[in-house]
Enzyme design. Structure first.
Site, PDB file in Angstrom:
ATOM      1  N   LYS A  98       0.867  -1.188   0.000  1.00 15.30           N
ATOM      2  CA  LYS A  98       0.000   0.000   0.000  1.00 15.30           C
ATOM      3  C   LYS A  98       0.902   1.237   0.000  1.00 15.30           C
ATOM      4  O   LYS A  98       1.720   1.406   0.917  1.00 15.30           O
ATOM      5  CB  LYS A  98      -0.879   0.020   1.256  1.00 15.30           C
ATOM      6  CG  LYS A  98      -2.030  -0.951   1.178  1.00 15.30           C
ATOM      7  CD  LYS A  98      -2.972  -0.796   2.347  1.00 15.30           C
ATOM      8  CE  LYS A  98      -4.158  -1.731   2.199  1.00 15.30           C
ATOM      9  NZ  LYS A  98      -3.849  -3.115   1.847  1.00 15.30           N
ATOM     10  N   ASP A 135      -1.282  -2.288  -4.081  1.00 19.11           N
ATOM     11  CA  ASP A 135      -2.692  -2.283  -3.691  1.00 19.11           C
ATOM     12  C   ASP A 135      -3.322  -0.949  -4.081  1.00 19.11           C
ATOM     13  O   ASP A 135      -2.623   0.049  -4.247  1.00 19.11           O
ATOM     14  CB  ASP A 135      -2.821  -2.430  -2.163  1.00 19.11           C
ATOM     15  CG  ASP A 135      -2.613  -3.868  -1.691  1.00 19.11           C
ATOM     16  OD1 ASP A 135      -2.660  -4.783  -2.515  1.00 19.11           O
ATOM     17  OD2 ASP A 135      -2.406  -4.046  -0.478  1.00 19.11           O
ATOM     18  N   ARG A 185      -4.786  -6.839 -11.100  1.00 19.63           N
ATOM     19  CA  ARG A 185      -5.725  -7.480 -10.168  1.00 19.63           C
ATOM     20  C   ARG A 185      -7.041  -6.703 -10.201  1.00 19.63           C
ATOM     21  O   ARG A 185      -7.060  -5.481 -10.006  1.00 19.63           O
ATOM     22  CB  ARG A 185      -5.160  -7.436  -8.743  1.00 19.63           C
ATOM     23  CG  ARG A 185      -6.124  -7.993  -7.700  1.00 19.63           C
ATOM     24  CD  ARG A 185      -5.726  -7.597  -6.280  1.00 19.63           C
ATOM     25  NE  ARG A 185      -4.424  -8.085  -5.924  1.00 19.63           N
ATOM     26  CZ  ARG A 185      -3.688  -7.573  -4.917  1.00 19.63           C
ATOM     27  NH1 ARG A 185      -4.115  -6.538  -4.221  1.00 19.63           N
ATOM     28  NH2 ARG A 185      -2.502  -8.071  -4.641  1.00 19.63           N
ATOM     29  N   ALA A 190     -12.998  -1.927  -1.616  1.00 19.54           N
ATOM     30  CA  ALA A 190     -13.296  -2.152  -0.204  1.00 19.54           C
ATOM     31  C   ALA A 190     -13.477  -0.878   0.616  1.00 19.54           C
ATOM     32  O   ALA A 190     -13.606  -0.945   1.830  1.00 19.54           O
ATOM     33  CB  ALA A 190     -12.166  -2.987   0.403  1.00 19.54           C
TER      34      ALA A 190
HETATM   35  P1  FDA Z   1     -18.511 -10.132  -1.883  1.00 16.19           P
HETATM   36  O1  FDA Z   1     -18.094  -9.153  -0.870  1.00 16.19           O
HETATM   37  O2  FDA Z   1     -19.790  -9.961  -2.575  1.00 16.19           O
HETATM   38  O3  FDA Z   1     -18.385 -11.568  -1.282  1.00 16.19           O
HETATM   39  C1  FDA Z   1     -18.771 -12.745  -1.975  1.00 16.19           C
HETATM   40  C2  FDA Z   1     -18.763 -13.909  -1.001  1.00 16.19           C
HETATM   41  O4  FDA Z   1     -17.433 -14.106  -0.508  1.00 16.19           O
HETATM   42  C3  FDA Z   1     -19.585 -13.665   0.270  1.00 16.19           C
HETATM   43  O5  FDA Z   1     -20.929 -13.982   0.072  1.00 16.19           O
HETATM   44  C4  FDA Z   1     -18.880 -14.575   1.255  1.00 16.19           C
HETATM   45  O6  FDA Z   1     -19.261 -15.926   1.049  1.00 16.19           O
HETATM   46  C5  FDA Z   1     -17.449 -14.429   0.868  1.00 16.19           C
HETATM   47  N1  FDA Z   1     -16.790 -13.330   1.608  1.00 16.19           N
HETATM   48  C6  FDA Z   1     -16.417 -12.117   1.120  1.00 16.19           C
HETATM   49  N2  FDA Z   1     -15.812 -11.383   2.068  1.00 16.19           N
HETATM   50  C7  FDA Z   1     -15.826 -12.140   3.191  1.00 16.19           C
HETATM   51  C8  FDA Z   1     -15.345 -11.924   4.512  1.00 16.19           C
HETATM   52  N3  FDA Z   1     -14.736 -10.797   4.872  1.00 16.19           N
HETATM   53  N4  FDA Z   1     -15.513 -12.925   5.434  1.00 16.19           N
HETATM   54  C9  FDA Z   1     -16.098 -14.091   5.090  1.00 16.19           C
HETATM   55  N5  FDA Z   1     -16.578 -14.347   3.829  1.00 16.19           N
HETATM   56  C10 FDA Z   1     -16.447 -13.387   2.920  1.00 16.19           C
HETATM   57  N6  FDA Z   1      -9.883  -3.974  -2.239  1.00 16.19           N
HETATM   58  C11 FDA Z   1      -9.380  -2.736  -2.481  1.00 16.19           C
HETATM   59  O7  FDA Z   1     -10.125  -1.758  -2.407  1.00 16.19           O
HETATM   60  N7  FDA Z   1      -8.064  -2.585  -2.829  1.00 16.19           N
HETATM   61  C12 FDA Z   1      -7.216  -3.645  -2.968  1.00 16.19           C
HETATM   62  O8  FDA Z   1      -6.041  -3.453  -3.285  1.00 16.19           O
HETATM   63  C13 FDA Z   1      -7.734  -4.943  -2.729  1.00 16.19           C
HETATM   64  N8  FDA Z   1      -6.947  -6.045  -2.836  1.00 16.19           N
HETATM   65  C14 FDA Z   1      -7.524  -7.294  -2.761  1.00 16.19           C
HETATM   66  C15 FDA Z   1      -6.757  -8.430  -3.010  1.00 16.19           C
HETATM   67  C16 FDA Z   1      -7.363  -9.677  -3.032  1.00 16.19           C
HETATM   68  C17 FDA Z   1      -6.533 -10.874  -3.360  1.00 16.19           C
HETATM   69  C18 FDA Z   1      -8.760  -9.811  -2.770  1.00 16.19           C
HETATM   70  C19 FDA Z   1      -9.437 -11.130  -2.827  1.00 16.19           C
HETATM   71  C20 FDA Z   1      -9.499  -8.699  -2.476  1.00 16.19           C
HETATM   72  C21 FDA Z   1      -8.902  -7.441  -2.429  1.00 16.19           C
HETATM   73  N9  FDA Z   1      -9.637  -6.310  -2.110  1.00 16.19           N
HETATM   74  C22 FDA Z   1      -9.095  -5.073  -2.345  1.00 16.19           C
HETATM   75  C23 FDA Z   1     -10.962  -6.441  -1.442  1.00 16.19           C
HETATM   76  C24 FDA Z   1     -12.101  -6.423  -2.441  1.00 16.19           C
HETATM   77  O9  FDA Z   1     -12.229  -5.146  -2.999  1.00 16.19           O
HETATM   78  C25 FDA Z   1     -13.433  -6.832  -1.776  1.00 16.19           C
HETATM   79  O10 FDA Z   1     -13.725  -5.913  -0.756  1.00 16.19           O
HETATM   80  C26 FDA Z   1     -13.427  -8.220  -1.191  1.00 16.19           C
HETATM   81  O11 FDA Z   1     -12.727  -9.127  -1.988  1.00 16.19           O
HETATM   82  C27 FDA Z   1     -14.871  -8.749  -1.060  1.00 16.19           C
HETATM   83  O12 FDA Z   1     -15.478  -8.792  -2.318  1.00 16.19           O
HETATM   84  P2  FDA Z   1     -15.850 -10.145  -3.113  1.00 16.19           P
HETATM   85  O13 FDA Z   1     -15.475  -9.943  -4.532  1.00 16.19           O
HETATM   86  O14 FDA Z   1     -15.230 -11.307  -2.455  1.00 16.19           O
HETATM   87  O15 FDA Z   1     -17.410 -10.199  -3.106  1.00 16.19           O
END
Ligand code: FDA
Length: 309
Positions: A98, A135, A185, A190
């Site tokens: 970061k 990031d 990526r 988030a």
């Molecule tokens: P979503 O949040 O809709 O989740 C889908 C499903 O995944 C949920 O229904 C649940 O089953 C499971 N799940 C998700 N989060 C969970 C949790 N905390 N605990 C338990 N289960 C959970 N963001 C950003 O702004 N800058 C960045 O640099 C990064 N870098 C990054 C790297 C990597 C490798 C990942 C996987 C993610 C990030 N993120 C990120 C975070 C990203 O933006 C996002 O907030 C999270 O991945 C959650 O989104 P999903 O796509 O998983 O979908």
């Protein structure tokens, strides 16, 4: 609503100071964080890579306000990269950085300090035989982060970018970055962003994710599909197939402790799966973002704050 409320407390210093002093059980933090030290991070990397997974190590910390802290984070990355090389794990692992942790917000010189520190981490990564991914943080940093990325890539072309699908600008950024050798990526995003710059409805974010992914899969770069969403994983597989991509021309990425069975299932099916592994003591901001994604986790967290487990 709850997500927004949680994300807004992530930057509240008083709440942070209270939360980090309360003896939160290791169970809550350790679900998402691999340990406090570089040695613990390397041990987690060894375990995950032995199971056929790849790793990106993240030294926890953000919004650094002191130059000494920015230097300490830089040193921690250089140290852990040396340890990964010594352990023979560099081929299966990289680091995620970061820019706010290495000085981006340190006044008028912040951009130069962050670039200098990131460059030193890139040199250490290159020496170790691996790479760095930058990031992406809140939208006020996107332009500066992409500009620093572009400077780093002129010297270290494998430096990875992150695009957040929820930002209105991201389709255009994906088009710019979908070039040969470019590692990108794609995540949903988030941070607590205003509707003026980001989609705030979950369905709209998912649709934007698919549009961005289509651009990346059809482009010439290396897409890194960062999501745990059970609907987006098969969509990514389908888009890769339609674009004629081999399994090793893109990868899935998931966070440490989230859907580990799915991580293993995808790896067993022949996909490259990289686990993002945070370590270090400054876990508060990271943990609050994980709570905001899954408010069900909050019950466990609050119970432990109340000292009931
Ligand atoms: P979503 O949040 O809709 O989740 C889908 C499903 O995944 C949920 O229904 C649940 O089953 C499971 N799940 C998700 N989060 C969970 C949790 N905390 N605990 C338990 N289960 C959970 N963001 C950003 O702004 N800058 C960045 O640099 C990064 N870098 C990054 C790297 C990597 C490798 C990942 C996987 C993610 C990030 N993120 C990120 C975070 C990203 O933006 C996002 O907030 C999270 O991945 C959650 O989104 P999903 O796509 O998983 O979908």
């Amino acid at each position: 609503m709850l997500r927004r409320a949680l994300l807004s407390v992530s930057s509240n210093t008083k709440i942070k100071n209270l939360a980090v002093r309360v003896p939160v059980t290791r169970e809550v933090v350790s679900r998402y964080v691999a340990g406090e030290t570089g040695d613990e991070a390397v041990a987690a990397t060894r375990r995950l890579t032995a199971a056929g997974l790849y790793v990106s190590l993240d030294h926890l910390g953000e919004d650094t306000t002191e130059i000494t802290q920015a230097d300490a984070v830089t040193d921690a990355y250089i140290d852990v990269l040396g340890k990964l090389a010594e352990a023979g794990l560099s081929k299966q692992s990289e680091v995620s950085v970061k820019l706010s942790a290495v000085g981006q917000f340190l006044g008028a010189d912040g951009r130069r300090i962050a670039l200098d520190n990131a460059r030193m981490i890139c040199i250490a990564a290159k020496t170790a035989g691996t790479a760095v991914t930058l990031d992406m943080e809140d939208h006020t940093t996107t332009d500066s982060t992409l500009a620093i990325l572009s400077e780093l890539r002129s010297e270290f072309p494998s430096t990875g970018a992150v695009i957040q699908a929820y930002l209105h600008r991201s389709e255009a950024d994906c088009r710019d970055l979908a070039t040969a050798g470019s590692r990108v990526r794609l995540c949903k995003g988030a941070y607590n962003e205003p509707a003026s710059v980001a989609f705030t409805d979950e369905g709209d974010v998912d649709k934007a994710y698919v549009r961005c992914l289509k651009i990346l899969m059809q482009g010439d770069g290396y897409p890194m599909v960062a999501t745990h969403d059970p609907r987006l994983v098969p969509i990514a597989q389908d888009l890769a197939k339609r674009a004629g991509r081999a399994q090793d021309s893109f990868e899935f990425q998931m966070l440490y402790g989230i859907r580990p069975t799915e991580q293993q299932r995808l790896a067993n099916a022949g996909h490259r799966v990289r686990v993002y592994v945070p370590y270090g003591q400054d876990w508060y901001g990271y943990l609050v973002r994980r709570m905001a994604e899954r408010p069900a986790n909050l019950t466990l967290f609050l119970r432990s704050l109340a000292g009931r487990r």
